[in-house]
Write a protein that holds these residues in place. Structure first.
Motif, PDB file in Angstrom:
ATOM      1  N   ILE A  75       0.846  -1.186   0.000  1.00  0.00           N
ATOM      2  CA  ILE A  75       0.000   0.000   0.000  1.00  0.00           C
ATOM      3  C   ILE A  75       0.881   1.237   0.000  1.00  0.00           C
ATOM      4  O   ILE A  75       2.051   1.179   0.376  1.00  0.00           O
ATOM      5  N   GLN A  76       0.303   2.340  -0.412  1.00  0.00           N
ATOM      6  CA  GLN A  76       0.999   3.623  -0.390  1.00  0.00           C
ATOM      7  C   GLN A  76       0.334   4.476   0.683  1.00  0.00           C
ATOM      8  O   GLN A  76      -0.771   4.939   0.494  1.00  0.00           O
ATOM      9  N   PRO A  77       0.996   4.668   1.837  1.00  0.00           N
ATOM     10  CA  PRO A  77       0.430   5.559   2.843  1.00  0.00           C
ATOM     11  C   PRO A  77       0.325   6.976   2.281  1.00  0.00           C
ATOM     12  O   PRO A  77       1.050   7.343   1.353  1.00  0.00           O
ATOM     13  N   PRO A  78      -0.569   7.792   2.837  1.00  0.00           N
ATOM     14  CA  PRO A  78      -0.750   9.143   2.300  1.00  0.00           C
ATOM     15  C   PRO A  78       0.445  10.046   2.561  1.00  0.00           C
ATOM     16  O   PRO A  78       1.387   9.668   3.251  1.00  0.00           O
ATOM     17  N   LEU A  99      -5.459  -5.494   4.091  1.00  0.00           N
ATOM     18  CA  LEU A  99      -5.218  -4.382   3.180  1.00  0.00           C
ATOM     19  C   LEU A  99      -6.290  -3.308   3.328  1.00  0.00           C
ATOM     20  O   LEU A  99      -5.996  -2.108   3.345  1.00  0.00           O
ATOM     21  N   LYS A 100      -7.534  -3.729   3.475  1.00  0.00           N
ATOM     22  CA  LYS A 100      -8.641  -2.782   3.644  1.00  0.00           C
ATOM     23  C   LYS A 100      -8.493  -2.000   4.948  1.00  0.00           C
ATOM     24  O   LYS A 100      -8.729  -0.790   4.975  1.00  0.00           O
ATOM     25  N   PHE A 102      -5.704  -1.220   6.599  1.00  0.00           N
ATOM     26  CA  PHE A 102      -4.647  -0.208   6.488  1.00  0.00           C
ATOM     27  C   PHE A 102      -5.035   0.916   5.530  1.00  0.00           C
ATOM     28  O   PHE A 102      -4.722   2.073   5.798  1.00  0.00           O
ATOM     29  N   ARG A 103      -5.716   0.615   4.449  1.00  0.00           N
ATOM     30  CA  ARG A 103      -6.158   1.687   3.545  1.00  0.00           C
ATOM     31  C   ARG A 103      -7.088   2.652   4.279  1.00  0.00           C
ATOM     32  O   ARG A 103      -6.984   3.870   4.138  1.00  0.00           O
ATOM     33  N   THR A 104      -7.996   2.093   5.068  1.00  0.00           N
ATOM     34  CA  THR A 104      -8.928   2.919   5.832  1.00  0.00           C
ATOM     35  C   THR A 104      -8.199   3.684   6.928  1.00  0.00           C
ATOM     36  O   THR A 104      -8.442   4.877   7.131  1.00  0.00           O
ATOM     37  N   TYR A 105      -7.294   3.028   7.618  1.00  0.00           N
ATOM     38  CA  TYR A 105      -6.542   3.667   8.703  1.00  0.00           C
ATOM     39  C   TYR A 105      -5.732   4.858   8.191  1.00  0.00           C
ATOM     40  O   TYR A 105      -5.669   5.903   8.830  1.00  0.00           O
ATOM     41  N   TYR A 106      -5.127   4.724   7.022  1.00  0.00           N
ATOM     42  CA  TYR A 106      -4.275   5.790   6.482  1.00  0.00           C
ATOM     43  C   TYR A 106      -5.055   6.942   5.847  1.00  0.00           C
ATOM     44  O   TYR A 106      -4.461   7.956   5.499  1.00  0.00           O
ATOM     45  N   ARG A 107      -6.358   6.809   5.695  1.00  0.00           N
ATOM     46  CA  ARG A 107      -7.143   7.920   5.140  1.00  0.00           C
ATOM     47  C   ARG A 107      -7.086   9.106   6.100  1.00  0.00           C
ATOM     48  O   ARG A 107      -7.239   8.941   7.311  1.00  0.00           O
TER      49      ARG A 107
END
Length: 156
Positions: A75-78, A99-100, A102-107
């Motif tokens: 994943i690419q953190p913001p 994966l979902k 971490f994507r949500t956490y990094y938003r």
């Protein structure tokens, strides 16, 4: 793609030979890639109630739990942070879910508390290391749920 399929045919034949089965004569590559045609049933041929029906194949949506050491993806953190590998560190977890999470956490819209950015996402308790600690340990963030732990590590 076609050459990859053709290259696999000799391997399959070799495997079948090793199992004690006799391989069929090798067909031309174009014949190996086509499916055999089956005649359409006529109106007089109707299936009986006792004849087994073949179900239509559907992709499985069953969640598969991965164990420790399994890398689930990247994943690419913001904010232009380094790419991260998402993996299962302890217990068992579904990779799609990891994966979902971490994507949500990094938003940026996910509310986080304190300097560690603590947040609960989908029942997982997540926190991040400071930039200094992440550069030393290689660990950007981790999330826990019961005995399972998923991590996002810097990809060097």
């Amino acid at each position: 793609m076609r050459s990859r399929v053709i290259a696999c045919v000799p391997v399959l034949l070799l495997f079948m030979s090793a199992c004690g089965e006799k391989p069929e004569p090798e067909a031309a590559p174009s014949a190996a890639l086509t499916t055999p045609a089956t005649p359409a049933p006529s109106a007089s041929q109707t299936p009986t109630a006792s004849a087994p029906q073949t179900p239509t194949a559907r992709p499985s949506r069953k969640r598969v739990l991965a164990g420790p050491g399994t890398v689930c993806g990247e994943i690419q953190p913001p904010v232009g942070g380094p790419m991260a590998a998402v993996a299962v560190a302890a217990g068992r977890a579904d990779c799609r879910t990891a994966l979902k999470i971490f994507r949500t956490y990094y938003r940026p819209s996910t509310p986080k508390q304190g300097s560690a950015g603590v947040a609960t996402v989908g029942g997982w308790r997540c926190a991040s290391n400071s930039a200094a600690q992440a550069s030393i340990s290689g660990r950007l963030s981790s999330c826990r749920q019961a005995a399972a732990k998923i991590v996002a590590d810097v990809i060097p």
